[in-house]
Design an enzyme around this catalytic site. Structure first.
Site, PDB file in Angstrom:
ATOM      1  N   CYS A 410     -25.623  17.301 -30.842  1.00 33.76           N
ATOM      2  CA  CYS A 410     -25.491  18.502 -31.669  1.00 33.76           C
ATOM      3  C   CYS A 410     -24.774  18.173 -32.977  1.00 33.76           C
ATOM      4  CB  CYS A 410     -24.808  19.613 -30.874  1.00 33.76           C
ATOM      5  SG  CYS A 410     -25.187  21.249 -31.514  1.00 33.76           S
ATOM      6  N   HIS A 537     -27.991  20.034 -26.331  1.00 36.26           N
ATOM      7  CA  HIS A 537     -26.928  19.416 -25.525  1.00 36.26           C
ATOM      8  C   HIS A 537     -27.514  18.911 -24.206  1.00 36.26           C
ATOM      9  CE1 HIS A 537     -23.334  20.859 -27.777  1.00 36.26           C
ATOM     10  NE2 HIS A 537     -24.212  21.725 -28.214  1.00 36.26           N
ATOM     11  N   GLU A 539     -26.271  17.074 -22.034  1.00 38.07           N
ATOM     12  CA  GLU A 539     -25.285  16.903 -20.956  1.00 38.07           C
ATOM     13  C   GLU A 539     -25.351  18.002 -19.906  1.00 38.07           C
ATOM     14  OE1 GLU A 539     -24.592  17.510 -24.128  1.00 38.07           O
ATOM     15  OE2 GLU A 539     -22.890  18.851 -24.408  1.00 38.07           O
TER      16      GLU A 539
HETATM   17  N1  GLN Z   1     -21.090  23.328 -35.546  1.00 35.03           N
HETATM   18  C1  GLN Z   1     -22.434  22.902 -35.454  1.00 35.03           C
HETATM   19  C2  GLN Z   1     -23.411  24.060 -35.478  1.00 35.03           C
HETATM   20  O1  GLN Z   1     -23.028  25.177 -35.268  1.00 35.03           O
HETATM   21  C3  GLN Z   1     -22.656  22.068 -34.199  1.00 35.03           C
HETATM   22  C4  GLN Z   1     -22.545  22.892 -32.957  1.00 35.03           C
HETATM   23  C5  GLN Z   1     -22.369  22.057 -31.712  1.00 35.03           C
HETATM   24  O2  GLN Z   1     -22.105  20.867 -31.796  1.00 35.03           O
HETATM   25  N2  GLN Z   1     -22.520  22.674 -30.564  1.00 35.03           N
HETATM   26  O3  GLN Z   1     -24.571  23.859 -35.689  1.00 35.03           O
END
Ligand code: GLN
Length: 563
Positions: A410, A537, A539
């Site tokens: 992300c 994500h 994970e």
């Molecule tokens: N802050 C970034 C976004 O909102 C990444 C978010 C995250 O890593 N879950 O896109």
């Protein structure tokens, strides 16, 4: 209620309620999930409910500093990290409704009151809130969760917090009433407590447990099983005393002592006869053979058996609190077992890698860089806000230019993109508009559909399909050549669609995009052992025996294996 058929292991839903006493952090979640494993091993379909007595509607607006990681479900629910334990232990997929909070319950009741559902009545905690809680539990318990579309046979309910807390009182009362609603032969209460050790001879002390059981009984719940957390196995004398003073039969006083790894917990409970107590209490048969337990035993042995080490740097900002990255750690561990290595995580506070620190705190800066230079692979996990960003960008640069395996999750994909724009494409000051609103080169931008006024539940959330766009690349091989992947999201920003062509032209490829073909989802760098990022994500869907492919790739590359 479900219609019973000859092949059903039970004739109606069975409930196991897990409460906790003395103090928080005793591992109620692991106990509850392990009990779920025992029920599953007996052939029951198991689901779970986690109750969090706080007022937040969901965990999405809570800081990982305060409450640990926010776990994301398929349906986009942002929930307590314990739901991750349940999904991993029981290999199920839960819904947002499996996490009940005070906020959700009151929200529902107040909405009903406004609609006029209780017209004429005074709306009160008892019975309106307590009924809402019971209805909710019953409804969710019957929701299929193991992917086969069939109703579960058993539901493990974990009540967060400690019995006696003011905020959990309505839930305790609801559960007290619930035993009469479902019948005492269909519900079993498990209380998790602490047995501390004192004095020079290391005497196991039972008084804290006596007090918490007394409190629970005072609230109308009599525990059937007592799980006692302690450093060492409970001594016979302690067990006898606890049984006598807490009014629990001796064979139902269970020792939950420290073990070499978490996968031993179900077997530890099994060896003390917990399955028998459950099957007697809830009226189901224990089959002679339970292959699932063999699987867990083998897994636990395998985890203890690995010798060679692999070092992965976690470059984040909640590095003092491993709960903040719980699923990421789990996914790394699952992958490390698959490559037969023992995982060592080097926690690196990303701010310390920043050039600014070279002057203000040279020692911390040097230490952070020394750690980073000693690892076999680098992981930049998800995150929000500006602090520590420059250090993460530095870590991505170091990985890219030194052929160190890199996985960006992300935010980790976003920083790798920013770094590439700055240092390969020469876009000075490139940044995400999250961190620099006026950047001359917005490499990462706010997604158009996201709310600018409401923070709760408004990100791009949950499982979305990501089709692969190239025939062959490392990450697609790791997903066994799949046409598309279904992974879970939680973000507000994305790679700037206007820059994609330019970035890809220089070698950083977005090999998976969303279904519109516009939004970058999976990144892979040409000519590098492993430089991968995912906007989603991965994970959250990793399992002990089925590690998440992007994580497996990182571990394979870090241990010198060909992908
Ligand atoms: N802050 C970034 C976004 O909102 C990444 C978010 C995250 O890593 N879950 O896109």
């Amino acid at each position: 209620m479900r219609g019973s058929t000859a092949s059903d292991p039970v004739d109606c839903m069975k409930y196991v309620v897990v409460t906790g006493g003395v103090l928080s952090g005793l591992g109620k979640g692991v106990t509850a999930s392990s009990i779920g494993v025992l029920l599953k091993s007996a052939g029951l379909r198991v689901t779970s409910v986690k109750i969090d007595p706080y007022l937040n509607v969901d965990a999405g607006t809570m800081s990982p500093f305060e409450h640990g990681e926010v776990f994301v479900l398929d349906d986009g629910g942002e929930v307590d990290l314990d739901l991750g334990n349940y999904e991993r232990f029981l290999d199920i997929a839960l819904t947002r409704d499996n996490n009940i909070t005070t906020g959700k319950v009151y929200d529902n009741v107040i909405q009903k009151e406004r609609k006029g559902d209780y017209l004429g009545k005074t709306v009160q905690v008892i019975p309106h809130i307590t009924n809402e809680i019971q209805d909710w539990i019953e409804r969710v318990a019957h929701t299929p969760s193991d992917g086969n579309g069939k109703e579960p046979d058993a539901c493990v309910i974990e009540l967060g917090g400690t019995v006696g807390d003011i905020e959990s009182a309505p839930f305790v009362e609801a559960l007290r009433q619930f035993q009469f609603r479902v019948g005492s032969e269909n519900i079993c209460f498990v209380h998790v407590s602490l047995v501390p050790v004192m004095g020079p001879v290391g005497e196991q002390k039972t008084k804290p447990t006596q007090h918490t059981v007394k409190e629970l009984r005072g609230l109308g719940i009599i525990p059937d099983i007592l799980v006692c957390r302690s450093a060492n196995p409970l001594e016979d004398e302690t067990r006898v005393k606890l049984a006598a003073f807490c009014h629990v039969s001796e064979n139902a006083v269970v020792s939950a002592h420290d073990v070499s790894n978490i996968y031993r917990v179900p077997m530890m409970l099994e060896d003390q006869g917990v399955s028998e107590v459950l099957s007697d209490g809830l009226g189901f048969k224990l089959p002679g053979k339970r292959p699932l337990l063999e699987e867990w035993k083998a897994m636990a042995d395998r985890v203890d058996g690995v010798e060679k080490e692999v070092r992965i740097a976690m470059v984040g900002k909640y590095t003092g609190l491993s709960d903040s990255y719980l699923s990421v750690i789990k996914a790394l561990q699952h992958s490390s077992y698959a490559v037969n290595h023992k995982l060592e995580i080097d926690w690196i506070e990303s701010a310390n890698l920043d050039d600014e620190y070279a002057e203000s705190d040279p020692e911390a800066h040097a230490e952070a860089w020394a750690l980073l230079k000693g690892v076999d692979g680098i992981l930049v996990p998800g995150g929000f806000g500006r602090r520590g960003i420059e250090g993460k960008i530095k870590a991505a640069e170091y990985a890219r230019t030194n052929n160190i395996p890199y996985l960006g999750v992300c935010l980790g994909l976003q920083v790798a993109t920013i770094e590439f724009c700055r240092n390969v494409l020469g876009m000075e000051g490139a940044n995400s508009t999250e961190f620099d609103e006026y950047t001359p080169h917005p490499a990462v931008v706010f997604m158009p559909e996201i709310s600018k006024t409401h923070m709760g539940g408004t990100m791009r959330l949950g499982t979305k399909p990501t089709p692969f766009l190239v025939e062959d690349c490392k990450i697609r091989r790791l997903y066994h050549g799949a046409e598309h992947v279904d992974e879970r999201h939680r973000h507000r920003y994305e790679v700037n669609p206007e820059l994609i062509e330019q970035i890809e032209g220089a070698g950083l490829k977005y090999v998976g995009k969303d279904e519109t073909g516009q939004r970058c989802e999976i990144m892979e760098l040409d000519d590098h052992p492993y430089f991968v990022g995912t906007q989603y994500h991965p994970e959250f869907k990793s399992r002990p025996n089925r590690p998440s492919p992007p994580f497996l790739g990182l571990l394979m590359a870090a241990t010198g294996q060909e992908i």
